[in-house]
Design a protein around this motif. Structure first.
Motif, short mmCIF file in Angstrom:
data_model
loop_
_atom_site.label_atom_id
_atom_site.label_comp_id
_atom_site.label_asym_id
_atom_site.label_seq_id
_atom_site.Cartn_x
_atom_site.Cartn_y
_atom_site.Cartn_z
N PHE A 24 -1.88 11.71 46.69
CA PHE A 24 -3.20 11.68 46.06
C PHE A 24 -4.21 11.24 47.10
N SER A 25 -5.47 11.39 46.75
CA SER A 25 -6.47 11.06 47.76
C SER A 25 -7.50 10.08 47.26
N GLU A 30 -5.52 10.72 52.53
CA GLU A 30 -4.46 11.08 51.59
C GLU A 30 -3.39 10.00 51.63
N ARG A 87 -12.09 14.85 38.08
CA ARG A 87 -10.83 14.90 38.85
C ARG A 87 -10.19 13.52 38.99
N CYS A 89 -8.08 10.47 38.20
CA CYS A 89 -6.85 10.39 37.43
C CYS A 89 -6.35 8.95 37.37
N ARG A 106 -8.18 11.92 43.22
CA ARG A 106 -7.50 13.09 42.66
C ARG A 106 -6.06 13.14 43.13
N VAL A 107 -5.24 13.75 42.31
CA VAL A 107 -3.82 13.89 42.63
C VAL A 107 -3.63 15.29 43.17
N SER A 108 -2.93 15.44 44.31
CA SER A 108 -2.79 16.79 44.82
C SER A 108 -1.41 17.40 44.60
N GLU A 109 -0.34 16.73 44.98
CA GLU A 109 0.97 17.41 44.87
C GLU A 109 2.10 16.41 44.96
N CYS A 111 5.55 16.09 47.17
CA CYS A 111 6.21 16.74 48.30
C CYS A 111 7.30 15.86 48.89
N LYS A 141 -2.12 17.20 58.24
CA LYS A 141 -2.94 16.12 57.69
C LYS A 141 -2.13 14.83 57.64
N LYS A 143 -0.81 11.44 56.21
CA LYS A 143 -0.67 10.79 54.90
C LYS A 143 -0.23 9.35 55.12
#
Lengths: 170, 669
Positions: A24-25, A30, A87, A89, A106-109, A111, A141, A143
């Motif tokens: 998430f960011s 991130e 966005r 969360c 926001r939450v992205s993925e 992984c 990127k 993290k």
């Protein structure tokens, strides 16, 4: 509350959770949080303000009958707060037997980050990476891998004191 | 108990069942004492209980417990098989009670996670063995005393314990006018006996009386057999002149009182046997955590229901069908909520029964004759409340026996019966349960209490101004005790305020009244449940608070001249000749609000344990029953939110904090 299991947990095989992270960011960074801590992700909902709390605790919400404290992760990390938008969360987590909701931009993925890709953070100065236990770079990127223990750890007392002192001044 | 929750259900079951059995045993023994001897029925019951404890303890490999139960079983085996043997029933009662206490302690240490099996347990076993040896020698010396009809008794020994097989209840109706129903029934029994692991029947004695009863009500059989239902039906339907046959699967266990009747020529005991019968156990035990979860979900469902039926998305047009459906839904939800709440309620009977033992033991020790009469023991209270009730009750009863009831001589001299009576009564009144403990002892002494209060510096008003009731209720103040000599049971001056403390933990109160020479009466008022409280919702800024209504004396808007400040800046309010501290809630907890002047807000006068304080809130929202929820421990860390006892969900889904009344009136703020 205790009965609630992470939906990401496949019961037969805890290994599948290993090295799995929720990404998430916050602002431009991130962050990665181990998926085993995450119970669910919910949209922003009305938060009941609580007095006597450190600034980063926004209050509590009623999540289907369970009372869950909500922490603004930006404020927890000492960043500037910002207006919540569509966005924004709440990531509901269970860490160290504590249920808590984390507000993120926001939450992205989800992984997988193999352990060998994680680099320790350099020791710059004391307390500089309080909440980060490692960094990794995937897809170009960086993290920041979060230390769940530090997030819910009992905070230094001054944060509370200051609110109280402010109260007396009123 | 909580240490075990969920991780060892077998052990938990064992603890639960064994303590249930012990409670039952205690009741049997106490009733036996009342009746003045062991009835045949009682002996069998005790035997059965010991057998069960022995078996389950052995299974859990608690060897000492199993052994002790085994020895007790042996002892009662002698009594059962040799009704003529002479023994002192009080000696045996004492021994059984001592045994029970020992077992209780063993269970507790298992619960605490300590190893079972103590020195005490082994000593107990020796004591039982000694008595057993004495009894045995008596039996051996008087062989003639053995009743011949008891020869068939030994196989019955197995029946007291675990019998395997399917359990059925059969009802046989013979053709009308077939005659000799009792004899026919006897043949049925003869026929069935070899096929059954256990067989009991009603009426139990097949005499001429029975013939009439069978004719009218049919012949009832309680069967435990390896046969299946069909096989049993086939077998029974061969009975001659059979008119009707009903076979159904029996509940868990046939009633012991019935199953114990294997010997047809059993002699009727003088002691009434009714009292020893159990209620049929059609119960299951459920963890409280599960019930709490159910209650949570119920609360959620009610809120969700309101969200649907009051949804702003609903069209403004009248929707008769929809309204009808939602009205129905609401009714069902309400009934469901009542049902869910009632799951947590348990009758007071268990707690009340315990008091018989206290009265017995103390009466014996203090040489006082006391009778305990209980009523309303089927009144139900929330499980959490019950746990806090036992100690106050024991305390008050001990106090009554120790200080209230006089010695028999004194009583006779005062023209009272030598027997003192203590009455324990419970009844519900609205959302509360009222428990009264009254005795016919000497009552409270106003002068003595006043003197004592003065000595201990508890008196802060002129004595003439105080009513009798006010004086009597001073016995509940901390550090008060009128009895000069401390006894084993009460009188250390730590008693009465413990009662108050225990009760206020569950939101209850206690008061006392007395008539000198006639006795005293203690009234305890406790809420039916602490999972639901009656609360006043108030607003402070953006925050909602709920104050338990039981603590609110009044609410009012002060005028400017009622408010003043002392030299230290402490605010006070003048109310009808009384000066009360005033606290502004928004200031206490730094809550942003527009209403900052008491004259614009509302003052709530809160009182508990005689302490009164005023708190300022913005406005009142209204009164309602709220479900108490715990606040997450994360937000209660350190000293934070000490003023909040919990929280609750209001009808609109918002959260309100429940104020902690003891904190409000007691904390240094």
């Amino acid at each position: 509350m205790d009965q609630r299991q992470s939906p990401f947990v496949s019961e037969q095989d805890e290994d599948t959770l290993l090295n799995r992270y929720l990404i998430f960011s916050l602002a431009s960074e991130e962050y990665a949080l181990e998926i085993r801590h995450v119970t669910e992700i919910v949209g922003l909902q009305p938060i009941t303000f609580l007095p006597e709390m450190p600034g980063y605790i926004k209050g509590i919400i009623n999540l289907r009958g369970s009372i869950v404290p909500i922490m603004d992760l930006r404020l927890r990390f000492g960043k500037e707060s910002r207006e919540y938008d569509e966005r924004t969360c709440i990531v509901i987590c269970r860490m160290e037997d504590i249920n808590i909701g984390l507000i993120v931009d926001r939450v992205s993925e989800v992984c997988t980050i193999p352990a060998e890709d994680v680099a320790p953070t350099p020791a710059v100065k004391k307390d500089s990476h309080r909440f980060v236990k490692g960094v990794c770079k995937t897809d170009g990127k960086v993290k920041l891998i979060l230390d769940s223990h530090k997030i819910v750890a009992e905070d230094d007392v001054p944060a509370v004191k200051s609110t109280v002192a402010g109260g007396e001044g009123r | 108990m909580s240490e075990f929750a969920g991780n060892d259900s077998l052990l938990e079951m064992f603890l639960y069942e064994t303590s249930q059995n012990l409670e039952q045993l205690e009741q049997i023994i106490l009733k036996t004492e009342e009746a003045g001897g062991f009835s045949e029925e009682a002996v069998k019951e005790i035997f059965r209980i010991m057998h069960t404890i022995k078996g389950s303890a052995a299974m859990m490999s608690f060897e000492d417990i199993s052994k002790l139960a085994h020895r007790m079983e042996d002892l009662f085996f002698i009594i059962r098989e040799n009704p003529a043997v002479s023994y002192s029933s009080s000696e045996i009662s004492d021994l059984v009670l001592a045994c029970m206490d020992c077992l209780h302690r063993e269970l507790q240490s298992i619960r605490d996670g300590d190893a079972a099996g103590s020195e005490e347990c082994r000593r107990m076993i020796e004591r039982v063995e000694q008595l057993h040896a004495v009894m045995k020698s008596r039996v051996d010396n008087t062989p003639a005393a053995d009743s011949p009809s008891k020869a068939s008794g030994s196989p019955a020994a197995a029946q007291g314990g675990n019998i395997s097989g399917n359990r059925f209840e059969a009802k046989i109706t013979f053709e009308p006018d077939c005659g000799m129903e009792n004899i026919r029934a006897f043949f049925v029994i003869q026929d069935l006996q070899p096929l059954c692991a256990a067989l009991a029947y009603e009426p139990s004695e097949l005499d001429d009386e029975a013939a009439k009863r069978i004719r009218e009500q049919g012949f009832l059989l309680h069967i435990t057999t390896p046969l299946s239902r069909d096989e049993l039906v086939r077998h029974l339907s061969q009975t001659a002149l059979l008119k009707d046959l009903e076979v159904k699967e029996a509940a868990q266990e046939p009633k012991p009182a019935k199953k114990a009747q294997e010997e047809p020529k059993q002699t009727k005991s003088d002691v009434t046997t009714d009292e020893y019968r159990f209620q049929p156990q059609s119960m299951i035990s459920v963890g409280v955590a599960k019930l709490d979860r159910l209650l949570d979900l119920m609360g959620e469902a009610i809120i969700a229901e309101a969200m649907v039926t009051e949804s702003p998305d609903l069209p403004a047009t009248p929707m008769p069908d929809f309204r009808k459906a939602t009205a129905r839904l609401r009714r069902i939800m309400q009934e469901m909520q009542d049902a869910v709440m009632s799951l947590r309620l348990v009758p007071l009977a268990g707690t009340f029964q315990k008091m018989f033992r206290i009265v017995r033991d103390m009466g014996k020790k203090l040489n006082k004759q006391i009778e305990l009469k209980i009523s309303g023991e089927d009144t139900e209270v929330d499980k959490n409340v019950i746990e806090h009730l036992s100690d106050p009750l024991i305390h008050m009863i001990r106090n009554s026996i120790d200080h209230g009831i006089e010695s028999p001589d004194e009583r006779v001299a005062a023209g009272k019966p030598a027997y003192g009576t203590i009455r324990l009564d419970a009844h519900s009144a609205g959302g509360d349960v009222i428990i009264t403990i009254s005795d016919d002892g000497r009552g409270l002494n106003r002068e003595k209490i006043l003197k004592k209060a003065k000595q201990n510096g508890l008196l802060n008003r002129p004595e003439e101004d105080m009513t009798d009731r006010e004086v009597y209720n001073m016995i509940f103040l901390p550090g008060f005790s009128t009895k000069e000599n401390v006894t084993e049971f009460s009188g250390r001056g730590v008693g009465m305020d413990v009662v108050v403390k225990n009760l206020s933990a569950v939101g209850g109160t206690v008061s006392v009244d007395s008539t000198p020479g006639k006795g005293m009466k203690v009234t305890m008022k406790i809420p039916l449940t602490i999972a639901i409280i009656d609360g006043m919702n108030v607003v402070v800024g953006d925050l909602k608070y709920t104050i338990p209504t039981s603590a609110i004396r009044e609410t009012f808007r002060p005028t400017k001249d009622q408010i003043f400040t002392d030299t230290e800046g402490n605010e006070m309010v003048w109310l009808r000749g009384e000066c009360l501290s005033l606290y502004r809630m928004y200031k206490l907890w730094n809550i942003p609000t527009n209403i900052t002047e008491p004259t614009d807000g509302i003052l709530v006068l809160i009182e508990q344990d005689g302490k009164r304080r005023c708190f300022m809130v913005d406005s009142l929202l209204g009164r309602q029953q709220v479900v108490v929820k715990r606040l997450p421990s994360y937000v209660k860390r350190g000293d934070r939110l000490a003023h909040a006892a919990g929280c609750t969900l209001l009808g609109d889904g918002s959260i309100s904090l429940i104020l902690d009344v003891p904190w409000l009136v007691g904390a240094e703020i």
